[in-house]
Scaffold this motif. Structure first.
Motif, PDB file in Angstrom:
ATOM      1  N   TRP A 190       0.998  -1.263   0.060  1.00 22.33           N
ATOM      2  CA  TRP A 190      -0.338  -0.053  -0.051  1.00 22.33           C
ATOM      3  C   TRP A 190       0.960   1.174   0.105  1.00 22.33           C
ATOM      4  N   GLY A 191       0.525   2.320  -1.046  1.00 26.70           N
ATOM      5  CA  GLY A 191       1.204   3.467  -0.867  1.00 26.70           C
ATOM      6  C   GLY A 191       2.813   3.226  -1.627  1.00 26.70           C
ATOM      7  N   ALA A 192       2.783   2.244  -1.991  1.00 26.47           N
ATOM      8  CA  ALA A 192       4.323   1.988  -2.775  1.00 26.47           C
ATOM      9  C   ALA A 192       4.203   2.359  -4.125  1.00 26.47           C
ATOM     10  N   GLN A 193       5.201   2.663  -4.935  1.00 25.68           N
ATOM     11  CA  GLN A 193       5.142   2.921  -6.462  1.00 25.68           C
ATOM     12  C   GLN A 193       5.516   1.675  -7.265  1.00 25.68           C
ATOM     13  N   SER A 219      -4.693  10.430 -18.424  1.00 26.03           N
ATOM     14  CA  SER A 219      -4.074  11.379 -18.189  1.00 26.03           C
ATOM     15  C   SER A 219      -3.104  11.156 -17.070  1.00 26.03           C
ATOM     16  N   ASN A 220      -1.898  11.951 -17.083  1.00 21.87           N
ATOM     17  CA  ASN A 220      -0.812  11.805 -15.776  1.00 21.87           C
ATOM     18  C   ASN A 220      -0.676  10.451 -15.349  1.00 21.87           C
ATOM     19  N   PRO A 221      -0.565   9.403 -16.413  1.00 19.11           N
ATOM     20  CA  PRO A 221      -0.206   8.178 -15.519  1.00 19.11           C
ATOM     21  C   PRO A 221       1.138   8.082 -15.123  1.00 19.11           C
ATOM     22  N   ASN A 222       1.459   6.794 -14.042  1.00 22.07           N
ATOM     23  CA  ASN A 222       2.556   6.683 -13.990  1.00 22.07           C
ATOM     24  C   ASN A 222       3.028   5.689 -14.908  1.00 22.07           C
ATOM     25  N   VAL A 225       6.383   9.456 -12.362  1.00 16.97           N
ATOM     26  CA  VAL A 225       5.041   9.992 -11.706  1.00 16.97           C
ATOM     27  C   VAL A 225       4.765  11.464 -12.435  1.00 16.97           C
ATOM     28  N   GLY A 226       5.660  11.803 -13.212  1.00 15.38           N
ATOM     29  CA  GLY A 226       4.999  13.225 -13.969  1.00 15.38           C
ATOM     30  C   GLY A 226       6.054  13.342 -14.682  1.00 15.38           C
TER      31      GLY A 226
END
Lengths: 113, 115
Positions: A96-99, B29-32, B51-52
């Motif tokens: 959770w919250g990780a990328q 829009s604005n995907p990772n 992330v952007g």
């Protein structure tokens, strides 16, 4: 460290037989869980995912997976495999919250006619 | 619906030559955005994620770099390829889900052979 383990590198089953691919995870809290399939030379296709709720998850192509918290497992099943199911299968997890997704090493499935 | 494109599909390059692989996403829009490498017979290795625009995180030190010049464009580059750069390169995208994680969806991949 967070990890995903697929104990079976290669599995061979006969067409029409049932299939179970194993996946175990090691996380402090229950992660989000995924199964992907990769045909030779292709990208990964999402089969199914588990975020919360019902522990038996239905996916595409007749696959399902069962989340078992007590065993830290998320095994993939199919009641009757078809020759077209021959592929590489990857289990993955995300805290959770990780990328980032953490992938298992994959299980190569061979189907005998 | 969203689609993800990668090109080229296949590339054969000599050692020491430059590299540019491109990934674009449509319908969001604005995907990772993510770059993975898959060496022959091995699992997936995350190389970069973004992330952007202009925001790149590197996962492994190597001679590769990534850039995100536009919201839905992700480029993987190298100034001088090594033999060990050979592999299958996959781009992926995910939505930014509030409070949690967005599912990753993968492109068709680029097979790179360095000779």
């Amino acid at each position: 460290a967070q990890s995903v383990t697929q104990p079976d590198i290669h599995i061979t089953v006969s067409e029409g037989a049932s299939l179970e691919l194993r996946c175990n995870y090691s996380y402090g809290a229950t992660p989000y869980l995924f199964w992907y399939v990769q045909s030779p030379g292709q990208g990964l296709q999402l089969l199914l995912k588990y975020f919360s709720g019902d522990t038996l998850v239905q996916g595409i192509k007749g696959f399902e997976a069962e989340f078992k918290r007590s065993q830290s497992s998320f095994n993939l099943r199919k009641p009757s495999v078809h020759w077209s199911d021959a592929a590489e299968y990857f289990c993955a997890a995300h805290g959770w919250g990780a990328q980032k997704l953490v992938f298992g090493q994959g299980t190569r499935l061979t189907i005998n006619p | 619906s969203q689609t993800i494109h990668q090109w080229p599909a296949t590339l054969v390059q000599p050692v020491g030559s430059p590299l540019s692989l491109e990934c674009t996403v449509e319908g969001t829009s604005n995907p990772n955005l993510y770059w993975y490498r898959q060496a022959a017979g091995r699992g997936l290795q995350l190389l970069f994620y973004s992330v952007g625009i202009g925001q790149i995180s590197s996962e492994v030190p190597q001679n590769l770099s990534a850039s995100r010049p536009q919201d839905r464009q992700f480029i993987l580059s190298s100034k001088k390829l090594l033999l060990s750069d050979s592999g299958f390169y996959l781009c992926a995208w995910s939505e930014v889900a509030s409070g949690g994680y967005g599912t990753q969806y993968f492109g068709p991949g680029t097979r790179l052979l360095v000779l």
